[in-house]
Design an enzyme around this catalytic site. Structure first.
Site, short mmCIF file in Angstrom:
data_model
loop_
_atom_site.label_atom_id
_atom_site.label_comp_id
_atom_site.label_asym_id
_atom_site.label_seq_id
_atom_site.Cartn_x
_atom_site.Cartn_y
_atom_site.Cartn_z
N CYS A 193 -8.29 -9.79 -3.56
CA CYS A 193 -8.09 -10.24 -2.35
C CYS A 193 -9.29 -9.37 -1.50
O CYS A 193 -10.15 -8.40 -2.03
CB CYS A 193 -6.77 -9.86 -1.72
N GLU A 228 1.76 2.55 -1.83
CA GLU A 228 1.87 2.00 -0.73
C GLU A 228 3.29 2.28 0.14
O GLU A 228 3.37 2.59 1.60
CB GLU A 228 1.49 0.37 -0.48
#
Length: 454
Positions: free
Chosen positions: A106, A228
């Site tokens: 990505c 994260e």
């Protein structure tokens, strides 16, 4: 996603959009001796930071064009370029290969890898540290180690030791980001910081910060041990007294909903969420006003369902007229994650005979893709092409929804077979191409002939 650099035979340049590339067979699996080739290329024209030079880089290091050829060599794939050019399908005798229309690197991952390579180019003689893994892909991380980038790993408590870092050193912040505490520690050390934190992650942080500022407890849909999620939840520490709670899945979210409605047991609640709540968290006090966020790589549909269930529970407890004052929710799923999940869902409208999902076993978004595929067809989650044994006809894969690594014999059916493929956001085209090559070879065909006749 970066378009792989695949030269057309005799042209000396990359093929144009929409054209089927004619590629040299030698480009299929060109060996990479990184320390002797890429490291030299990255190190040329590099320089040390002069006194007073910039020490925090967030928007690149200005060397994108210089390192691009190395990146294309490392992570491009002629075979993947060919399949993409043929409308994401390739037929090789009895094999019908279908590629999801959104897959692999990505933008955020692409950017993080770019910055890591640029860092070595810009600072060839300095020590470079990386806080954890740049992304969840073993191949990419090994490449960085070969570039003499030193990885700093957390201890069992999730804490990093930066005591060896000096102002002369370079520290790369990974795509997941770092906790608020770690960021402040690194800035205080006055080292050179290369910040590759993904923009989608930053958007979630801003939302969490706004919840904390307004006095809302942040409820995060994510894995409490994931980098994260740890960095996201730490953003509440910008405000005294702010709290967070992390829910792993819908089952845990329902426990929270029950407690909000007054049906839960406090002791059981505190035990269940012991590792995934902020210090001093009090469910009787801190669930009165909540804002929902999520780890960007979670299953989008589940995140939305969890938010809806929590909203209903708050409405039941406080009344619909009070809901605007007590509940916040915004879809913070990464757009790239959403596109990859949507591409798989589209493919599963006419599912293939089996599905190969390629990506790190610790990659959250890859695991979500494998789960989606497994709802419709036989699915194998493989870490990389080496999991496909063309000699013994075996495949090694991770159990869907678990951690067990399995080996299966005679996995490739005889006769006509349709195989779907996709790759997680941390998987480069090169690794996907190698997997396709092994599938073709395992069926008894020569993958170089596929390229030779393109």
């Amino acid at each position: 996603m970066r378009t792989p650099c695949v030269k057309a035979a005799g042209s000396g340049r990359s093929p144009g959009s929409g054209q089927t590339p004619a590629v040299h067979v030698a480009s299929l699996r060109a060996p990479c001796h990184f320390p002797t080739m890429a490291r030299q290329a990255l190190g040329q024209a590099g320089r040390k930071a002069a006194p007073g030079e910039e020490r925090y880089f967030r928007r690149g290091l200005g060397l994108k064009k210089e390192i691009q050829p190395v990146l294309d060599f490392e992570y491009g794939s002629a075979l993947v370029a060919l399949i993409r050019a043929r409308d994401f399908e390739l037929r090789v005798n009895r094999l019908h290969l279908r590629l999801a229309k959104s897959f692999g690197f990505c933008y955020g991952v692409d950017r993080a890898v770019d910055y890591a390579y640029e860092s070595r180019r810009k600072f060839p003689d300095r020590r470079i540290f990386l806080v954890g893994e740049i992304i969840h892909n073993p191949h990419v991380n090994r490449r960085l180690e070969e570039m003499e980038i030193e990885f700093l790993y957390p201890d069992e408590e999730g804490e990093f030791d930066f005591s060896s870092v000096t102002p002369e050193d370079v520290v790369i912040i990974p795509a997941f980001g770092v906790t608020l505490h770690d960021f402040e520690t690194l800035r205080a050390l006055n080292c050179i910081l290369i910040d590759t934190t993904c923009g989608s992650v930053l958007n979630v942080w801003k939302r969490v910060e706004s919840y904390a500022r307004e006095g809302f407890t942040t409820v995060v849909h994510g894995k409490y041990w994931h980098e994260e999620t740890r960095t996201t939840s730490s953003q509440v520490n910008k405000y005294d007294g702010a709290k967070f709670l992390i829910v792993r899945d819908m089952a845990q979210a329902q426990v929270v909903c029950s407690y909000i409605r007054g049906d839960g047991d406090r002791a059981d609640f505190m035990e269940l969420f012991d590792p995934s709540r902020s210090p001093g968290f009090d469910p009787d006090r801190d669930l009165g006003r909540i804002g929902v966020a999520n780890q960007t790589t979670m299953l989008a549909s589940e995140s939305l369902s969890i938010a809806a269930q929590l909203g209903e529970a708050m409405s039941d407890r406080w009344g619909p007229e009070e809901l605007p004052n007590r509940f916040r929710s915004f879809d913070t799923i990464c757009s790239a994650t959403q596109k990859r999940q949507d591409a798989v869902k589209e493919m599963m409208e006419a599912p293939p005979d089996l599905m190969i999902v390629i990506g790190g076993y610790n990659s959250s978004n890859t695991n979500q893709l494998a789960h989606l595929c497994s709802l419709h067809t036989k699915t194998y989650h493989v870490e990389d092409a080496t999991c496909i044994d063309t000699v013994r006809g075996r495949i090694t894969h991770k159990r869907i929804g678990g951690d067990e690594i399995l080996t299966e014999d005679a996995w490739l059916p005889s006769g006509e077979v349709e195989i779907g493929l996709t790759a997680g956001a941390s998987t480069p085209d090169s690794k996907l191409g190698e997997a396709v090559e092994r599938i073709i070879r395992g069926a008894g065909y020569d993958p170089s002939e596929v390229l030779g006749t393109a």
